[in-house]
Design a protein around this motif. Structure first.
Motif, PDB file in Angstrom:
ATOM      1  N   ASP A 161      15.367  -0.173  -2.684  1.00  0.00           N
ATOM      2  CA  ASP A 161      15.170  -1.213  -3.691  1.00  0.00           C
ATOM      3  C   ASP A 161      14.241  -2.285  -3.119  1.00  0.00           C
ATOM      4  N   PRO A 162      13.613  -3.098  -3.972  1.00  0.00           N
ATOM      5  CA  PRO A 162      12.634  -4.099  -3.505  1.00  0.00           C
ATOM      6  C   PRO A 162      13.178  -5.049  -2.456  1.00  0.00           C
ATOM      7  N   PHE A 163      14.429  -5.497  -2.602  1.00  0.00           N
ATOM      8  CA  PHE A 163      14.991  -6.431  -1.619  1.00  0.00           C
ATOM      9  C   PHE A 163      15.078  -5.772  -0.247  1.00  0.00           C
ATOM     10  N   THR A 164      15.533  -4.517  -0.204  1.00  0.00           N
ATOM     11  CA  THR A 164      15.654  -3.814   1.072  1.00  0.00           C
ATOM     12  C   THR A 164      14.282  -3.546   1.672  1.00  0.00           C
ATOM     13  N   GLN A 165      13.295  -3.264   0.827  1.00  0.00           N
ATOM     14  CA  GLN A 165      11.932  -3.070   1.317  1.00  0.00           C
ATOM     15  C   GLN A 165      11.453  -4.291   2.095  1.00  0.00           C
ATOM     16  N   GLU A 166      11.674  -5.474   1.525  1.00  0.00           N
ATOM     17  CA  GLU A 166      11.247  -6.711   2.182  1.00  0.00           C
ATOM     18  C   GLU A 166      12.031  -6.938   3.471  1.00  0.00           C
ATOM     19  N   ALA A 167      13.332  -6.671   3.429  1.00  0.00           N
ATOM     20  CA  ALA A 167      14.167  -6.854   4.618  1.00  0.00           C
ATOM     21  C   ALA A 167      13.723  -5.924   5.742  1.00  0.00           C
ATOM     22  N   VAL A 168      13.398  -4.673   5.408  1.00  0.00           N
ATOM     23  CA  VAL A 168      12.938  -3.705   6.403  1.00  0.00           C
ATOM     24  C   VAL A 168      11.631  -4.183   7.031  1.00  0.00           C
ATOM     25  N   SER A 169      10.709  -4.639   6.202  1.00  0.00           N
ATOM     26  CA  SER A 169       9.412  -5.097   6.702  1.00  0.00           C
ATOM     27  C   SER A 169       9.567  -6.241   7.694  1.00  0.00           C
ATOM     28  N   LYS A 170      10.328  -7.246   7.318  1.00  0.00           N
ATOM     29  CA  LYS A 170      10.473  -8.421   8.179  1.00  0.00           C
ATOM     30  C   LYS A 170      11.287  -8.108   9.427  1.00  0.00           C
ATOM     31  N   SER A 171      12.337  -7.327   9.283  1.00  0.00           N
ATOM     32  CA  SER A 171      13.190  -7.015  10.431  1.00  0.00           C
ATOM     33  C   SER A 171      12.472  -6.127  11.435  1.00  0.00           C
ATOM     34  N   LEU A 172      11.738  -5.126  10.956  1.00  0.00           N
ATOM     35  CA  LEU A 172      10.992  -4.256  11.858  1.00  0.00           C
ATOM     36  C   LEU A 172       9.936  -5.036  12.619  1.00  0.00           C
ATOM     37  N   SER A 173       9.260  -5.945  11.932  1.00  0.00           N
ATOM     38  CA  SER A 173       8.234  -6.764  12.594  1.00  0.00           C
ATOM     39  C   SER A 173       8.848  -7.605  13.700  1.00  0.00           C
TER      40      SER A 173
END
Length: 316
Positions: free
Chosen positions: A123-135
């Motif tokens: 889902d869009p929220f998880t997409q954003e969380a993955v991006s920021k957390s991985l970075s």
């Protein structure tokens, strides 16, 4: 198993799965005939433009001899070319050839499609969380390799007043934490949500305020001062909580400091808070701001029978 150990093992398991799924266990990567180090080298040359072998050694974190052999093969294959530096003819700059640019374009297309396909499962929220957390995690790993003494910190800010989604987010933090640590159930979570909803409708009153810790625009902490519900010119400190990853960071102290400064400005006679005897770290923090235990009893206002406590801070 401790929470920290569970986090470590979870990240390790996820890292192994990522390595396998992205193909790093194979002899070649990203639908090319090249090893992962060669693919990464070409991507870095594309990103930085003409660069030296020494710069690549630093970026890739590989042995100089291994990088030299790998670059020689890429030059021989016509993917890279070497040219003398304008500043120092003894220094060779590496850049992509026409063939290399085409190879990198295909690598990027392949990689973008893989990432897009995986994100499409989220889902869009998880997409954003993955991006920021991985970075953040990648930057932290790099800092460890470079023996950086500085801690990698996400930028945070403390904001006051209503923020969209705060009722649900603060309720979520309370519900998750207290269910996991103290077996509180739906009664407690519903009480938090109802209280927050009522309080949010009264935030226009100058005696009421809430502060939120934001990290990457996500609420990770809160505290509120309710200047109405107790009467007698007493303030009520409510909904003090930090998300799991923020505890021990000093953010809790900053939140309480904001709340106490507000209480002093509003000239309340005292500040009251209700808690229970198992929250030792929070108690130490409260006491450091002048709160004293004023009452203790067995109660069930949060849905479970526990030793409840009332702390009071007199404002002189």
């Amino acid at each position: 198993m401790t929470s920290e150990l569970q986090t470590i093992q979870s990240i390790r398991a996820a890292s192994r799965l990522i390595v396998r799924e992205l193909g790093f266990m194979n002899q070649n990567l990203a639908a090319t005939d090249y090893h992962p180090s060669a693919v990464h080298s070409m991507l870095e040359v594309e990103t930085h433009g003409a660069m030296t072998a020494a710069q690549l050694v630093q970026i890739l974190g590989l042995e100089k001899s291994s990088v030299s052999r790998m670059l020689a093969k890429l030059v021989e294959a016509g993917e890279l070319e070497e040219t003398p530096s304008a500043d120092d003819a003894r220094t060779k700059l590496l850049s992509l050839t026409g063939k290399g640019r085409e190879t990198v374009q295909n690598i990027n297309i392949y990689a973008d499609q893989r990432v897009a396909a995986a994100l499409g499962k989220l889902d869009p929220f998880t997409q954003e969380a993955v991006s920021k957390s991985l970075s953040s995690y990648a930057i932290a790993l790099k800092a460890c390799r470079e023996n950086s003494a500085e801690k990698v910190r996400n930028s945070f800010k403390i904001v006051s007043g209503y923020h969209a989604g705060m009722i649900g987010r603060i309720t979520e933090m309370h519900g998750s934490y207290y269910a996991r640590e103290y077996d509180f159930g739906n009664f407690f979570e519903a009480k938090v949500a109802a209280g927050l909803a009522d309080f949010s409708a009264r935030l226009d009153k100058p005696c009421n305020q809430i502060w939120l810790v934001m990290v990457n625009e996500r609420i990770v902490g809160s505290v509120a001062i309710d200047g109405e519900d107790l009467g007698n010119n007493e303030a009520h400190l409510r909904w003090f909580i930090l998300d799991d990853g923020c505890r021990g960071s000093g953010l809790g102290r900053k939140l309480i400091a904001e709340a106490m400064s507000f209480c002093d400005e509003q000239k309340f006679d005292s500040v009251q808070l209700w808690t229970f005897n198992k929250l030792i770290a929070a108690r130490r923090l409260y006491e450091s701001f002048g709160f004293e235990l004023s009452k203790e009893w067995e109660g069930d206002q949060w849905g479970s029978t526990i030793t409840e406590q009332q702390f009071t801070r007199k404002i002189i």
